[in-house]
Scaffold this motif. Sequence first.
Motif, PDB file in Angstrom:
ATOM      1  N   VAL A 147      14.931  21.207   1.442  1.00  0.00           N
ATOM      2  CA  VAL A 147      16.354  21.051   1.711  1.00  0.00           C
ATOM      3  C   VAL A 147      16.621  19.556   1.798  1.00  0.00           C
ATOM      4  N   TYR A 148      17.599  19.097   1.035  1.00  0.00           N
ATOM      5  CA  TYR A 148      17.935  17.682   0.981  1.00  0.00           C
ATOM      6  C   TYR A 148      19.193  17.427   1.816  1.00  0.00           C
ATOM      7  N   TYR A 149      19.096  16.435   2.700  1.00  0.00           N
ATOM      8  CA  TYR A 149      20.172  16.104   3.621  1.00  0.00           C
ATOM      9  C   TYR A 149      20.731  14.718   3.337  1.00  0.00           C
ATOM     10  N   CYS A 150      22.020  14.615   3.447  1.00  0.00           N
ATOM     11  CA  CYS A 150      22.742  13.352   3.326  1.00  0.00           C
ATOM     12  C   CYS A 150      22.945  12.782   4.735  1.00  0.00           C
ATOM     13  N   VAL A 151      22.784  11.480   4.872  1.00  0.00           N
ATOM     14  CA  VAL A 151      22.934  10.832   6.172  1.00  0.00           C
ATOM     15  C   VAL A 151      23.801   9.586   6.026  1.00  0.00           C
ATOM     16  N   ALA A 152      24.657   9.360   7.012  1.00  0.00           N
ATOM     17  CA  ALA A 152      25.483   8.152   7.072  1.00  0.00           C
ATOM     18  C   ALA A 152      25.140   7.410   8.350  1.00  0.00           C
ATOM     19  N   SER A 153      24.965   6.114   8.230  1.00  0.00           N
ATOM     20  CA  SER A 153      24.589   5.324   9.397  1.00  0.00           C
ATOM     21  C   SER A 153      25.179   3.926   9.285  1.00  0.00           C
ATOM     22  N   ARG A 154      25.386   3.293  10.424  1.00  0.00           N
ATOM     23  CA  ARG A 154      25.867   1.913  10.425  1.00  0.00           C
ATOM     24  C   ARG A 154      24.824   0.953   9.885  1.00  0.00           C
ATOM     25  N   SER A 155      23.575   1.370   9.950  1.00  0.00           N
ATOM     26  CA  SER A 155      22.486   0.499   9.526  1.00  0.00           C
ATOM     27  C   SER A 155      21.393   1.301   8.852  1.00  0.00           C
ATOM     28  N   GLY A 183      21.973   7.585   3.115  1.00  0.00           N
ATOM     29  CA  GLY A 183      20.599   7.915   2.761  1.00  0.00           C
ATOM     30  C   GLY A 183      20.393   9.391   2.498  1.00  0.00           C
ATOM     31  N   TRP A 184      19.253   9.694   1.961  1.00  0.00           N
ATOM     32  CA  TRP A 184      18.803  11.067   1.728  1.00  0.00           C
ATOM     33  C   TRP A 184      17.471  11.290   2.445  1.00  0.00           C
ATOM     34  N   PHE A 185      17.394  12.409   3.125  1.00  0.00           N
ATOM     35  CA  PHE A 185      16.158  12.893   3.710  1.00  0.00           C
ATOM     36  C   PHE A 185      15.911  14.289   3.143  1.00  0.00           C
ATOM     37  N   ARG A 186      14.699  14.788   3.320  1.00  0.00           N
ATOM     38  CA  ARG A 186      14.406  16.148   2.889  1.00  0.00           C
ATOM     39  C   ARG A 186      13.420  16.795   3.844  1.00  0.00           C
ATOM     40  N   GLN A 187      13.461  18.123   3.854  1.00  0.00           N
ATOM     41  CA  GLN A 187      12.532  18.879   4.680  1.00  0.00           C
ATOM     42  C   GLN A 187      12.040  20.086   3.907  1.00  0.00           C
ATOM     43  N   ALA A 188      10.748  20.113   3.686  1.00  0.00           N
ATOM     44  CA  ALA A 188      10.120  21.234   2.998  1.00  0.00           C
ATOM     45  C   ALA A 188       9.704  22.286   4.033  1.00  0.00           C
ATOM     46  N   PRO A 189       9.540  23.535   3.611  1.00  0.00           N
ATOM     47  CA  PRO A 189       9.138  24.594   4.543  1.00  0.00           C
ATOM     48  C   PRO A 189       7.843  24.240   5.257  1.00  0.00           C
ATOM     49  N   GLY A 190       7.854  24.323   6.578  1.00  0.00           N
ATOM     50  CA  GLY A 190       6.655  24.067   7.365  1.00  0.00           C
ATOM     51  C   GLY A 190       6.290  22.613   7.517  1.00  0.00           C
ATOM     52  N   LYS A 191       7.149  21.728   7.035  1.00  0.00           N
ATOM     53  CA  LYS A 191       6.856  20.296   7.128  1.00  0.00           C
ATOM     54  C   LYS A 191       7.945  19.571   7.894  1.00  0.00           C
ATOM     55  N   ALA A 225      15.377   8.233   0.383  1.00  0.00           N
ATOM     56  CA  ALA A 225      15.946   6.996  -0.140  1.00  0.00           C
ATOM     57  C   ALA A 225      17.143   6.598   0.710  1.00  0.00           C
ATOM     58  N   HIS A 226      17.460   5.290   0.693  1.00  0.00           N
ATOM     59  CA  HIS A 226      18.701   4.856   1.300  1.00  0.00           C
ATOM     60  C   HIS A 226      19.328   3.759   0.465  1.00  0.00           C
ATOM     61  N   ILE A 227      20.605   3.527   0.738  1.00  0.00           N
ATOM     62  CA  ILE A 227      21.352   2.535  -0.011  1.00  0.00           C
ATOM     63  C   ILE A 227      22.287   1.818   0.956  1.00  0.00           C
ATOM     64  N   GLY A 228      22.373   0.510   0.820  1.00  0.00           N
ATOM     65  CA  GLY A 228      23.238  -0.274   1.681  1.00  0.00           C
ATOM     66  C   GLY A 228      24.702  -0.065   1.353  1.00  0.00           C
ATOM     67  N   TRP A 229      25.577  -0.606   2.200  1.00  0.00           N
ATOM     68  CA  TRP A 229      27.004  -0.349   2.053  1.00  0.00           C
ATOM     69  C   TRP A 229      27.553  -0.797   0.706  1.00  0.00           C
ATOM     70  N   GLY A 287      25.763  -1.097  -2.091  1.00  0.00           N
ATOM     71  CA  GLY A 287      25.028  -0.499  -3.194  1.00  0.00           C
ATOM     72  C   GLY A 287      23.963  -1.399  -3.794  1.00  0.00           C
ATOM     73  N   ARG A 288      23.907  -2.655  -3.345  1.00  0.00           N
ATOM     74  CA  ARG A 288      22.955  -3.600  -3.929  1.00  0.00           C
ATOM     75  C   ARG A 288      21.542  -3.400  -3.394  1.00  0.00           C
ATOM     76  N   ILE A 289      21.425  -2.915  -2.173  1.00  0.00           N
ATOM     77  CA  ILE A 289      20.107  -2.754  -1.554  1.00  0.00           C
ATOM     78  C   ILE A 289      19.739  -1.275  -1.530  1.00  0.00           C
ATOM     79  N   THR A 290      18.585  -0.961  -2.091  1.00  0.00           N
ATOM     80  CA  THR A 290      18.093   0.410  -2.085  1.00  0.00           C
ATOM     81  C   THR A 290      16.626   0.421  -1.670  1.00  0.00           C
ATOM     82  N   SER A 291      16.199   1.553  -1.181  1.00  0.00           N
ATOM     83  CA  SER A 291      14.806   1.735  -0.798  1.00  0.00           C
ATOM     84  C   SER A 291      14.416   3.176  -1.046  1.00  0.00           C
ATOM     85  N   TYR A 292      13.148   3.383  -1.439  1.00  0.00           N
ATOM     86  CA  TYR A 292      12.681   4.717  -1.794  1.00  0.00           C
ATOM     87  C   TYR A 292      11.337   5.019  -1.136  1.00  0.00           C
TER      88      TYR A 292
END
Length: 120
Positions: A93-101, A35-43, A49-53, A55-60
């Motif tokens: 700032v955009y962050y990449c995340v890896a998770s089992r779920s 998945g991708w997360f982001r953090q803006a200054p002061g927020k 967004a995320h994507i399943g293992w 690639g068929r399932i995505t969410s925004y």
Amino acid sequence: QVQLVESGGGLVQAGASLRLSCAASGLLFSSYAMGWFRQAPGKEREFVAHIGWSGRITSYADSVKGRFTISRDNVKNTMYLQMNSLKPEDTAVYYCVASRSTAGMSSGSWGQGTQVTVSS
């Protein structure tokens, strides 16, 4: 040890496009939701967004739906975020995340982030 390295950020004008990449190592990439997360200054940090293992399932997040596209290449162990029609409010700032779920995304492994700045 899981390592996630983001790249592709930069300074662009409103309306432009960028493609972020997240190169993963130290994990069986094809077994992880990403998945991708982001953090803006002061927020607070927010989900993008995320994507399943497979690639068929995505969410925004509603704020990026229709403009951003998440994808992955399980051969290259890389995830992407294609960002089109960028707006100044996408600056963060955009962050990449890896998770089992996808349900536990925020508690997964995080990258160091890449800065995206959109000027008006």
